[in-house]
Design a protein around this motif. Structure first.
Motif, PDB file in Angstrom:
ATOM      1  N   HIS A   1       6.008   6.639  -4.977  1.00  0.00           N
ATOM      2  CA  HIS A   1       5.273   5.382  -5.057  1.00  0.00           C
ATOM      3  C   HIS A   1       5.442   4.778  -6.446  1.00  0.00           C
ATOM      4  CE1 HIS A   1       1.625   2.836  -5.315  1.00  0.00           C
ATOM      5  NE2 HIS A   1       1.708   2.765  -3.998  1.00  0.00           N
ATOM      6  N   ALA A   2       5.338   3.464  -6.526  1.00  0.00           N
ATOM      7  CA  ALA A   2       5.478   2.786  -7.818  1.00  0.00           C
ATOM      8  C   ALA A   2       4.472   3.305  -8.835  1.00  0.00           C
ATOM      9  CB  ALA A   2       5.318   1.277  -7.643  1.00  0.00           C
ATOM     10  N   GLY A   3       3.355   3.848  -8.354  1.00  0.00           N
ATOM     11  CA  GLY A   3       2.344   4.406  -9.254  1.00  0.00           C
ATOM     12  C   GLY A   3       2.701   5.788  -9.773  1.00  0.00           C
ATOM     13  N   GLY A   4       3.798   6.368  -9.264  1.00  0.00           N
ATOM     14  CA  GLY A   4       4.264   7.652  -9.777  1.00  0.00           C
ATOM     15  C   GLY A   4       4.055   8.838  -8.850  1.00  0.00           C
ATOM     16  N   GLN A   5       3.130   8.725  -7.898  1.00  0.00           N
ATOM     17  CA  GLN A   5       2.848   9.863  -7.016  1.00  0.00           C
ATOM     18  C   GLN A   5       3.840   9.924  -5.864  1.00  0.00           C
ATOM     19  OE1 GLN A   5       1.058   7.132  -7.386  1.00  0.00           O
ATOM     20  NE2 GLN A   5      -0.279   6.675  -5.652  1.00  0.00           N
ATOM     21  N   TRP A   6       4.164  11.153  -5.432  1.00  0.00           N
ATOM     22  CA  TRP A   6       5.069  11.348  -4.305  1.00  0.00           C
ATOM     23  C   TRP A   6       4.300  11.315  -3.005  1.00  0.00           C
ATOM     24  CZ3 TRP A   6      10.295  11.359  -4.294  1.00  0.00           C
ATOM     25  CH2 TRP A   6      10.941  11.470  -5.537  1.00  0.00           C
ATOM     26  N   ARG A   7       4.868  10.667  -2.010  1.00  0.00           N
ATOM     27  CA  ARG A   7       4.240  10.575  -0.689  1.00  0.00           C
ATOM     28  C   ARG A   7       5.285  10.890   0.384  1.00  0.00           C
ATOM     29  NH1 ARG A   7       0.683   4.935  -0.700  1.00  0.00           N
ATOM     30  NH2 ARG A   7      -0.789   5.541  -2.341  1.00  0.00           N
TER      31      ARG A   7
ATOM     32  N   ARG B   1       0.833  -1.208   0.000  1.00  0.00           N
ATOM     33  CA  ARG B   1       0.000   0.000   0.000  1.00  0.00           C
ATOM     34  C   ARG B   1       0.865   1.256   0.000  1.00  0.00           C
ATOM     35  NH1 ARG B   1      -1.386   3.050   4.175  1.00  0.00           N
ATOM     36  NH2 ARG B   1      -0.744   1.449   5.662  1.00  0.00           N
ATOM     37  N   LEU B   2       1.931   1.240   0.801  1.00  0.00           N
ATOM     38  CA  LEU B   2       2.753   2.435   0.953  1.00  0.00           C
ATOM     39  C   LEU B   2       3.706   2.671  -0.221  1.00  0.00           C
ATOM     40  CD1 LEU B   2       3.691   2.140   4.740  1.00  0.00           C
ATOM     41  CD2 LEU B   2       1.987   3.653   3.707  1.00  0.00           C
ATOM     42  N   HIS B   3       4.181   1.580  -0.823  1.00  0.00           N
ATOM     43  CA  HIS B   3       5.195   1.717  -1.874  1.00  0.00           C
ATOM     44  C   HIS B   3       4.753   1.202  -3.246  1.00  0.00           C
ATOM     45  CE1 HIS B   3       8.537   2.951   0.783  1.00  0.00           C
ATOM     46  NE2 HIS B   3       7.922   2.208   1.689  1.00  0.00           N
ATOM     47  N   GLY B   4       3.683   0.427  -3.277  1.00  0.00           N
ATOM     48  CA  GLY B   4       3.271  -0.152  -4.547  1.00  0.00           C
ATOM     49  C   GLY B   4       4.183  -1.279  -4.996  1.00  0.00           C
ATOM     50  N   LEU B   5       4.950  -1.830  -4.067  1.00  0.00           N
ATOM     51  CA  LEU B   5       5.851  -2.949  -4.349  1.00  0.00           C
ATOM     52  C   LEU B   5       5.404  -4.162  -3.546  1.00  0.00           C
ATOM     53  CD1 LEU B   5       9.269  -1.051  -3.995  1.00  0.00           C
ATOM     54  CD2 LEU B   5       8.134  -1.675  -6.150  1.00  0.00           C
ATOM     55  N   SER B   6       5.557  -5.331  -4.121  1.00  0.00           N
ATOM     56  CA  SER B   6       5.171  -6.530  -3.385  1.00  0.00           C
ATOM     57  C   SER B   6       6.152  -6.772  -2.249  1.00  0.00           C
ATOM     58  CB  SER B   6       5.124  -7.746  -4.308  1.00  0.00           C
ATOM     59  OG  SER B   6       6.439  -8.180  -4.606  1.00  0.00           O
TER      60      SER B   6
ATOM     61  N   ALA C   1      15.096  -1.950  -4.328  1.00  0.00           N
ATOM     62  CA  ALA C   1      13.882  -1.506  -5.017  1.00  0.00           C
ATOM     63  C   ALA C   1      13.153  -0.449  -4.200  1.00  0.00           C
ATOM     64  CB  ALA C   1      12.962  -2.701  -5.269  1.00  0.00           C
ATOM     65  N   LEU C   2      13.214  -0.593  -2.887  1.00  0.00           N
ATOM     66  CA  LEU C   2      12.587   0.380  -1.992  1.00  0.00           C
ATOM     67  C   LEU C   2      13.431   1.652  -1.900  1.00  0.00           C
ATOM     68  CD1 LEU C   2      10.795  -0.417   1.292  1.00  0.00           C
ATOM     69  CD2 LEU C   2      12.431   1.445   1.223  1.00  0.00           C
ATOM     70  N   TYR C   3      14.739   1.485  -1.781  1.00  0.00           N
ATOM     71  CA  TYR C   3      15.639   2.637  -1.680  1.00  0.00           C
ATOM     72  C   TYR C   3      15.578   3.513  -2.925  1.00  0.00           C
ATOM     73  CZ  TYR C   3      18.026   1.719   2.739  1.00  0.00           C
ATOM     74  OH  TYR C   3      18.319   1.589   4.068  1.00  0.00           O
ATOM     75  N   GLN C   4      15.318   2.908  -4.069  1.00  0.00           N
ATOM     76  CA  GLN C   4      15.237   3.672  -5.307  1.00  0.00           C
ATOM     77  C   GLN C   4      14.054   4.630  -5.324  1.00  0.00           C
ATOM     78  OE1 GLN C   4      15.265   0.788  -8.499  1.00  0.00           O
ATOM     79  NE2 GLN C   4      17.411   0.222  -8.133  1.00  0.00           N
ATOM     80  N   GLN C   5      13.075   4.392  -4.468  1.00  0.00           N
ATOM     81  CA  GLN C   5      11.907   5.274  -4.416  1.00  0.00           C
ATOM     82  C   GLN C   5      12.149   6.523  -3.562  1.00  0.00           C
ATOM     83  OE1 GLN C   5       8.638   2.886  -2.960  1.00  0.00           O
ATOM     84  NE2 GLN C   5       8.089   2.257  -5.036  1.00  0.00           N
ATOM     85  N   ILE C   6      13.172   6.495  -2.728  1.00  0.00           N
ATOM     86  CA  ILE C   6      13.420   7.600  -1.810  1.00  0.00           C
ATOM     87  C   ILE C   6      14.048   8.772  -2.552  1.00  0.00           C
ATOM     88  CG2 ILE C   6      14.665   8.301   0.286  1.00  0.00           C
ATOM     89  CD1 ILE C   6      14.597   5.339   1.146  1.00  0.00           C
ATOM     90  N   ASP C   7      13.612   9.969  -2.213  1.00  0.00           N
ATOM     91  CA  ASP C   7      14.194  11.186  -2.777  1.00  0.00           C
ATOM     92  C   ASP C   7      15.724  11.105  -2.648  1.00  0.00           C
ATOM     93  OD1 ASP C   7      15.171  13.764  -3.234  1.00  0.00           O
ATOM     94  OD2 ASP C   7      13.507  14.755  -2.235  1.00  0.00           O
ATOM     95  N   PRO C   8      16.455  11.176  -3.757  1.00  0.00           N
ATOM     96  CA  PRO C   8      17.922  11.041  -3.705  1.00  0.00           C
ATOM     97  C   PRO C   8      18.585  12.011  -2.726  1.00  0.00           C
ATOM     98  CG  PRO C   8      17.171  10.967  -5.980  1.00  0.00           C
ATOM     99  CD  PRO C   8      15.970  11.337  -5.140  1.00  0.00           C
ATOM    100  N   GLY C   9      17.975  13.173  -2.530  1.00  0.00           N
ATOM    101  CA  GLY C   9      18.541  14.151  -1.616  1.00  0.00           C
ATOM    102  C   GLY C   9      18.487  13.737  -0.160  1.00  0.00           C
TER     103      GLY C   9
END
Length: 198
Positions: free
Chosen positions: A73-79, A23-28, A38-46
Motif C-alpha cells: 500500500h502507498a502507506g507502506g503496509q503490505w496487504r 482504500r486498497l492501494h492508497g492511490l487516487s 503506479a499500481l503495478y509498482q506496488q505488486i510484489d516483484p516476484g
C-alpha cells in the motif's frame, strides 16, 4: 471494481476504475487511470511474471482470472488483495475484463497462524519423549506416530501405519479400550502411558 483492457501491443489500461482503489492501494483513481504502472509498482516483484502469464492465459482461453496478490500500500503496509475478473471479446478483438478486487489480508493472516500452529503442534508431537499417536476412531488404524512410540514398541513407522491400536494392547485390555472409544465421537490424539510391547 474495474474494467481492464490489454492493448494489442500488450500495454494494459483501465477503462473503468472505482474509487475503492484509494482504500486498497492508497492511490487516487485518476493517478491509476493515467498511469497503471503506479499500481503495478506496488505488486510484489516476484508475482509480476505470474500475473502477466495469468492474463495471457485468461485472454487466450477466455477463462476467469483469479489471483491473490501481495501488494505494498502507498502507506507502506503490505496487504493481500484477491483479484477476480472475467474476460469478454469486446474491443477490436481484444479481451476486456470486468473484475473486482477485495482485501483478503485478515484471511491470509489467519491461514498463516493456522499453519504456524500446526507446525508448532507437529514439532511438539514429534519431539515429545512419551509415545504418542493419532488414530481413527472407526477403523482404529494409526494415522501418525511419534519417534518415542517407534522406539518404545519397536515397530517401524510403516509397520505402525499398517496396524490398529488393538495391535499394541494386551488382549485382556481390548474390551475396555473399545468401550472407552465408543464414548468418543471424533478422532483424537491419544497420549499414553507406555504399555508393554508383546
Amino acid at each position: 471494481v474495474f474494467q481492464y483492457l490489454q492493448e494489442e501491443e500488450g500495454t494494459p489500461r483501465f477503462l473503468y476504475l472505482s474509487a475503492g482503489v484509494e482504500r486498497l492501494h492508497g492511490l487516487s483513481r485518476q493517478v491509476v487511470l493515467d498511469d497503471i504502472g503506479a499500481l503495478y509498482q506496488q505488486i510484489d516483484p516476484g508475482q509480476i511474471s505470474d500475473l502477466r502469464e495469468a492474463v495471457v492465459v485468461s485472454e487466450k482461453n477466455l477463462t476467469d482470472l483469479q489471483m491473490d496478490l501481495h501488494v505494498r500500500h502507498a502507506g507502506g503496509q503490505w496487504r493481500w488483495l484477491k483479484v477476480r475478473a472475467r474476460p469478454q471479446q469486446k474491443v477490436a478483438g481484444r479481451a476486456v475484463w470486468d473484475g473486482v478486487v477485495s482485501d483478503v489480508t485478515s484471511h491470509k493472516q489467519a491461514e498463516d497462524e493456522v499453519r504456524k500452529s500446526a507446525a508448532r503442534y507437529r514439532e511438539l508431537f514429534e519431539a515429545n519423549p512419551h509415545p504418542m499417536w493419532v488414530y481413527n476412531l472407526e477403523s482404529l488404524a494409526f494415522l501418525a506416530v511419534n519417534d518415542a512410540a517407534i522406539s518404545h514398541y519397536g515397530y517401524s513407522r510403516d509397520e505402525f501405519l499398517a496396524m490398529t491400536i488393538r495391535d499394541i494392547r494386551p488382549p485382556e485390555d481390548v474390551p475396555k479400550l473399545l468401550e472407552n472409544i465408543s464414548k468418543v465421537s471424533l478422532s483424537l490424539i491419544h497420549i499414553s502411558e507406555p504399555t508393554r510391547p508383546y
